[in-house]
Scaffold this motif. Structure first.
Motif, mmCIF file in Angstrom:
data_model
loop_
_atom_site.group_PDB
_atom_site.id
_atom_site.type_symbol
_atom_site.label_atom_id
_atom_site.label_comp_id
_atom_site.label_asym_id
_atom_site.label_seq_id
_atom_site.Cartn_x
_atom_site.Cartn_y
_atom_site.Cartn_z
ATOM 1 N N ALA A 84 -22.243 -47.938 14.823
ATOM 2 C CA ALA A 84 -21.527 -48.036 16.091
ATOM 3 C C ALA A 84 -20.381 -49.034 15.977
ATOM 4 O O ALA A 84 -19.304 -48.818 16.539
ATOM 5 N N HIS A 85 -20.596 -50.130 15.211
ATOM 6 C CA HIS A 85 -19.511 -51.096 15.007
ATOM 7 C C HIS A 85 -18.329 -50.445 14.308
ATOM 8 O O HIS A 85 -17.188 -50.602 14.730
ATOM 9 N N ASP A 86 -18.619 -49.685 13.231
ATOM 10 C CA ASP A 86 -17.554 -48.948 12.538
ATOM 11 C C ASP A 86 -16.796 -48.069 13.510
ATOM 12 O O ASP A 86 -15.574 -48.001 13.506
ATOM 13 N N SER A 87 -17.584 -47.399 14.322
ATOM 14 C CA SER A 87 -17.013 -46.459 15.275
ATOM 15 C C SER A 87 -16.092 -47.194 16.255
ATOM 16 O O SER A 87 -14.976 -46.745 16.536
ATOM 17 N N MET A 88 -16.564 -48.350 16.763
ATOM 18 C CA MET A 88 -15.762 -49.120 17.722
ATOM 19 C C MET A 88 -14.471 -49.605 17.079
ATOM 20 O O MET A 88 -13.390 -49.521 17.683
ATOM 21 N N ASP A 89 -14.571 -50.121 15.838
ATOM 22 C CA ASP A 89 -13.371 -50.596 15.154
ATOM 23 C C ASP A 89 -12.373 -49.467 14.954
ATOM 24 O O ASP A 89 -11.181 -49.614 15.225
ATOM 25 N N ALA A 90 -12.897 -48.313 14.488
ATOM 26 C CA ALA A 90 -12.011 -47.177 14.239
ATOM 27 C C ALA A 90 -11.381 -46.700 15.536
ATOM 28 O O ALA A 90 -10.219 -46.281 15.565
ATOM 29 N N PHE A 91 -12.148 -46.774 16.621
ATOM 30 C CA PHE A 91 -11.663 -46.334 17.924
ATOM 31 C C PHE A 91 -10.448 -47.156 18.341
ATOM 32 O O PHE A 91 -9.401 -46.617 18.710
ATOM 33 N N VAL A 92 -10.587 -48.474 18.256
ATOM 34 C CA VAL A 92 -9.492 -49.356 18.661
ATOM 35 C C VAL A 92 -8.311 -49.207 17.708
ATOM 36 O O VAL A 92 -7.156 -49.038 18.136
ATOM 37 N N ALA A 93 -8.613 -49.237 16.393
ATOM 38 C CA ALA A 93 -7.529 -49.178 15.416
ATOM 39 C C ALA A 93 -6.769 -47.868 15.512
ATOM 40 O O ALA A 93 -5.530 -47.849 15.544
ATOM 41 N N SER A 94 -7.522 -46.753 15.597
ATOM 42 C CA SER A 94 -6.851 -45.459 15.592
ATOM 43 C C SER A 94 -6.078 -45.226 16.881
ATOM 44 O O SER A 94 -5.109 -44.481 16.905
ATOM 45 N N SER A 95 -6.508 -45.871 17.986
ATOM 46 C CA SER A 95 -5.765 -45.652 19.224
ATOM 47 C C SER A 95 -4.383 -46.296 19.122
ATOM 48 O O SER A 95 -3.473 -45.947 19.868
ATOM 49 N N GLN A 96 -4.238 -47.252 18.190
ATOM 50 C CA GLN A 96 -2.911 -47.846 18.021
ATOM 51 C C GLN A 96 -2.069 -47.105 16.991
ATOM 52 O O GLN A 96 -0.863 -46.994 17.134
ATOM 53 N N THR A 97 -2.721 -46.574 15.943
ATOM 54 C CA THR A 97 -1.950 -45.903 14.896
ATOM 55 C C THR A 97 -1.688 -44.435 15.192
ATOM 56 O O THR A 97 -0.979 -43.778 14.456
ATOM 57 N N GLY A 98 -2.302 -43.905 16.220
ATOM 58 C CA GLY A 98 -2.117 -42.486 16.509
ATOM 59 C C GLY A 98 -3.145 -41.615 15.806
ATOM 60 O O GLY A 98 -3.052 -40.388 15.815
ATOM 61 N N GLY A 99 -4.152 -42.221 15.196
ATOM 62 C CA GLY A 99 -5.178 -41.439 14.512
ATOM 63 C C GLY A 99 -6.311 -41.014 15.430
ATOM 64 O O GLY A 99 -7.279 -40.378 15.001
ATOM 65 N N LEU A 100 -6.204 -41.356 16.695
ATOM 66 C CA LEU A 100 -7.248 -41.000 17.660
ATOM 67 C C LEU A 100 -6.943 -39.599 18.199
ATOM 68 O O LEU A 100 -5.973 -39.414 18.923
ATOM 69 N N VAL A 101 -7.746 -38.631 17.811
ATOM 70 C CA VAL A 101 -7.430 -37.248 18.179
ATOM 71 C C VAL A 101 -8.620 -36.597 18.882
ATOM 72 O O VAL A 101 -9.765 -36.906 18.576
ATOM 73 N N PRO A 102 -8.348 -35.702 19.832
ATOM 74 C CA PRO A 102 -9.445 -35.006 20.515
ATOM 75 C C PRO A 102 -10.092 -33.960 19.614
ATOM 76 O O PRO A 102 -9.420 -33.339 18.802
ATOM 77 N N SER A 103 -11.399 -33.793 19.744
ATOM 78 C CA SER A 103 -12.096 -32.816 18.926
ATOM 79 C C SER A 103 -11.920 -31.411 19.509
ATOM 80 O O SER A 103 -12.305 -31.162 20.651
ATOM 81 N N PHE A 104 -11.363 -30.494 18.714
ATOM 82 C CA PHE A 104 -11.248 -29.123 19.254
ATOM 83 C C PHE A 104 -12.558 -28.358 19.115
ATOM 84 O O PHE A 104 -12.831 -27.434 19.872
ATOM 85 N N ALA A 105 -13.397 -28.781 18.174
ATOM 86 C CA ALA A 105 -14.676 -28.079 18.005
ATOM 87 C C ALA A 105 -15.606 -28.362 19.183
ATOM 88 O O ALA A 105 -16.544 -27.621 19.434
ATOM 89 N N HIS A 106 -15.354 -29.452 19.894
ATOM 90 C CA HIS A 106 -16.220 -29.814 21.007
ATOM 91 C C HIS A 106 -15.494 -29.760 22.332
ATOM 92 O O HIS A 106 -15.817 -30.487 23.271
ATOM 93 N N GLY A 107 -14.489 -28.890 22.392
ATOM 94 C CA GLY A 107 -13.849 -28.593 23.672
ATOM 95 C C GLY A 107 -13.081 -29.735 24.292
ATOM 96 O O GLY A 107 -12.994 -29.834 25.511
#
Lengths: 289, 416
Positions: B353-376
């Protein structure tokens, strides 16, 4: 007074059923037909788009697969069930021992729902659990029977399960028919020296014609409305290779918010049933007069 | 078939046409009926009771929520929608367009939702600029779950790119294990495909092709490369895979029959239930080539317009409660996801979950945060359905990458 009530009573009693029939069957058929010409997505909308939905339907590869599968499934299912049912009935009709018990055994699958049939066959046909593993465990490790997980064969597993379920029922219908054949005709033929095969082929089977007729009608409608069996046995898979039109319709109308497209596929299903059943009914019923 | 369904719709419309909820009452439609999920919902219920709002549970079982949606439609049409319903992604927009959803901007402003939520998340919760829904959690979908024991025995290392994945998977396979535990259901095929898209194509390509549905990006060499890699994965999946449930595939990794699985963070629950420890018994890393990216799948409650002000008040209390620190923590500890709210204390969460939280914050700044199309989360149900169809058909056939691409392009064009 009493006479007048008696005169109207049947009509009064039948009226609610008739209303329900007219509204819930023909009313909703009409409603679906109208929907299929709109661009309805999640909820019904009344923007008419002509034949657009039908055009999209026939450009959808998944629909074409479903239609092909319906053809394969219906033909094989009806043919095999009829032949198997008839053969079983003829054997049972030869005054064998323990007929009652055997008849019950063959008829029993009919008492099971398609969901149960599908789940059981899913396990039987699964290469890692069922027949293939059994034969491997016997030592024949080259044996391969994995239709369930092969895209181009999966539809045939549905045929197997459906035949297992329904041929007992066809057998019962034929058995009832065979019991109704006048013994004197058969005896007369025997005296004339006809072989049993000849008697069945030229005398008994023609008499069975109405039974064929009812069986085909019943089996056809089972085939076309098949939904739960596919859902339980293959889930439409692998991929969507074993989808039938009913599954397609449900997925698109209810899971994918494409109500117009779903309605169009429902109309195609309705008309394909009519196209087969109506001429058949017409020719069979006319001859009887 | 069709007549039966039509009758059903009418019947359910009548059956659910019950009197409106009483004052200070929320009625909530959801399909969280199993184990940890049910416990999470119950916690929200207790919290609301403490604030003087009573909770009417309107749970409709059925994993993906199809049954719940059918019921919701008939309720909404008959003019008696529940207070809130579990609706996510672009479906929120569809309901908003139909004019059913309530504006909860007042709650959002009072509680600073705009600063609490990353913009990518709050955009999903808004219809025409106003908040109409509240997020309860964030799932990360691009995870690779691995059994370190299997890796050690086969002399393989955890892959960090897709080309490396193929090398390592071969080693695992040669050592007599199943390389990739996979359930052959369309949504699972799409989940793996999505990870390949992100790993091979990168986040910019992902967004252009599968969120904006840009046709020239879809019909490109990158798409072909994606299909090529995805096609190579066919060999690493065992023959029994078609129809297998995702948690059965997870248990193959747990039991050491298989080396890896590509699945969202809900798979963690299965490891936990089997008493496995992260790091020693199982490893969670981002799917190959996606370490800086984050495919999100957000569950949320959308709020429906209410007829009287008491109900609206209760609705606002609920909206506020959903984004409270307390609820976000308890709910997500139970469900295996991470809170949607930024900047929360994280000591009680595990290292995945920590990895996930870090990636969440980091990717929201770099543009790597993308919506999942497989999960609608990315596109309408019609388009994501079309993508699923093509992907599952490709994975279960021997089509070539360019055939796969052409089918995908025409399916998306037809569904748009």
């Amino acid at each position: 007074m009493l006479a007048r009530i008696e005169n109207y009573l049947p009509k009064i009693v039948l009226a609610p059923t008739t209303v329900v029939m007219v509204v819930c069957m023909y009313g909703f058929i009409a409603w679906t037909a109208v929907l299929s010409f709109t661009k309805s997505r999640m909820l019904p909308q009344w923007d008419f788009v002509g034949w657009d939905q039908y055009e999209r339907l026939f450009n959808n590869p998944r629909w074409l697969v479903a239609i092909d599968n319906l053809g394969i499934f219906t033909l094989l299912f009806i043919a095999i069930s009829l032949v198997l049912g008839l053969v079983l009935a003829i054997f049972l009709d030869r005054n064998i021992r323990a007929e009652g018990a055997i008849r019950t055994i063959y008829l029993y699958p009919m008492a099971v729902s398609f969901i149960v049939t599908g789940t059981a066959w899913k396990w039987i046909l699964n290469p890692g659990l069922g027949i293939e593993k059994l034969v491997h465990d016997f030592g024949f490790t080259d044996f391969e029977f994995r239709w369930l997980v092969e895209s181009d064969m999966a539809i045939y597993t549905i045929v197997i399960a459906a035949v297992w379920q329904s041929s007992g029922f066809v057998m019962a219908m034929f058995l009832a028919g065979l019991r109704g054949v006048d013994d004197n005709i058969v005896k007369a033929a025997e005296i004339d020296g006809a072989s049993p095969a000849r008697i069945y082929w030229h005398i008994i089977l023609p008499i069975m014609r109405p039974v064929f007729f009812s069986s085909i009608i019943v089996l056809t409608h089972i085939a076309i409305k098949s939904f739960d069996l596919v859902q339980a046995l293959t889930g439409g898979g692998p991929g969507y290779s074993s989808d039938l039109p009913a599954n397609f319709m449900y997925t698109f109308a209810f899971n994918r918010a494409q109500m117009g497209l779903g309605a169009a596929s429902a109309m195609i299903m309705l008309f394909s049933v009519l196209a087969i059943i109506v001429p058949f009914l017409y020719s069979e019923l006319r001859e009887k007069k | 078939m069709k007549m039966n369904l039509a009758t059903l719709t009418v019947a359910s419309t009548l059956a659910f046409n019950v009197p409106l909820a009483q004052s200070s009452d929320v009625e909530v439609l959801h399909w969280w009926t199993s184990g940890g999920e049910a416990a999470s919902v119950k916690y929200l219920k207790t919290k609301l009771n403490n604030s003087g709002v009573s909770w009417t549970d309107f749970a409709v079982a059925g994993g993906g929520g199809e049954n719940a949606m059918t019921v919701l439609k008939s309720r909404a049409i008959s003019g008696n929608p529940p207070t809130a319903a579990q609706i996510k992604g672009p479906s929120i927009q569809e309901w908003g367009d139909l004019g059913f959803l309530a504006n909860i901007d007042s709650v959002a402003k009072a509680n600073n939702w705009d600063s609490m939520l990353p913009a990518v998340v709050s955009d999903v919760m808004k219809h025409k600029g106003s908040y109409v829904a509240a997020p309860v959690n964030v799932h990360r979908v691009n995870w690779l779950w691995a059994n370190p024991e299997v890796f050690r025995k086969s002399g393989a290392t955890i892959p960090t790119t897709w080309s490396d994945f193929i090398v390592q998977a071969k080693k695992i396979q040669d050592a007599g294990y199943i390389a990739l535990a996979h359930g052959g259901q369309p949504w699972q095929d799409a989940t793996v495909f999505e990870a390949v898209v992100l790993g091979v194509g990168g986040a910019d390509y992902y967004k252009k092709a599968f969120v904006d549905l840009d046709m020239s990006t879809l019909k490109s060499d990158t798409t072909k490369a994606v299909f090529k890699t995805f096609g190579e994965l066919r060999q690493f999946v065992d023959a029994n895979s078609p129809g297998r449930d995702w948690n059965v595939a997870t248990s193959m990794v747990i039991n050491g029959k298989a080396g890896m699985q590509i699945m969202g963070d809900w798979a963690k629950g299965e490891f936990k239930v089997a008493n496995k420890n992260v790091g020693t018994d199982f490893v969670c890393v981002s799917a190959p080539g996606t370490s800086g990216s984050f495919t999100f799948n957000i569950d949320s409650f959308a709020f429906f317009k209410q007829k009287n002000t008491e109900d609206t008040k209760a609705q606002n209390v609920m909206a506020k409660e959903i984004l409270s620190t307390d609820f976000q923590k308890v709910f997500n500890l139970n469900k295996g996801s991470i809170p949607a709210k930024l900047g929360m204390a994280r000591t009680e969460f595990d290292s995945c979950a920590h990895d996930s939280m870090d990636a969440f914050v980091a990717s929201s700044q770099t543009g790597g945060l993308v919506p999942s199309f497989a999960h609608g989360m990315a596109v309408s149900e019609a388009v994501s359905g079309a993508i699923n169809d093509t992907v599952t058909n490709y994975f279960n056939s021997s089509l070539s990458p360019s055939e796969g691409m052409n089918q995908l392009v025409s399916a998306i064009a037809a569904a748009k």
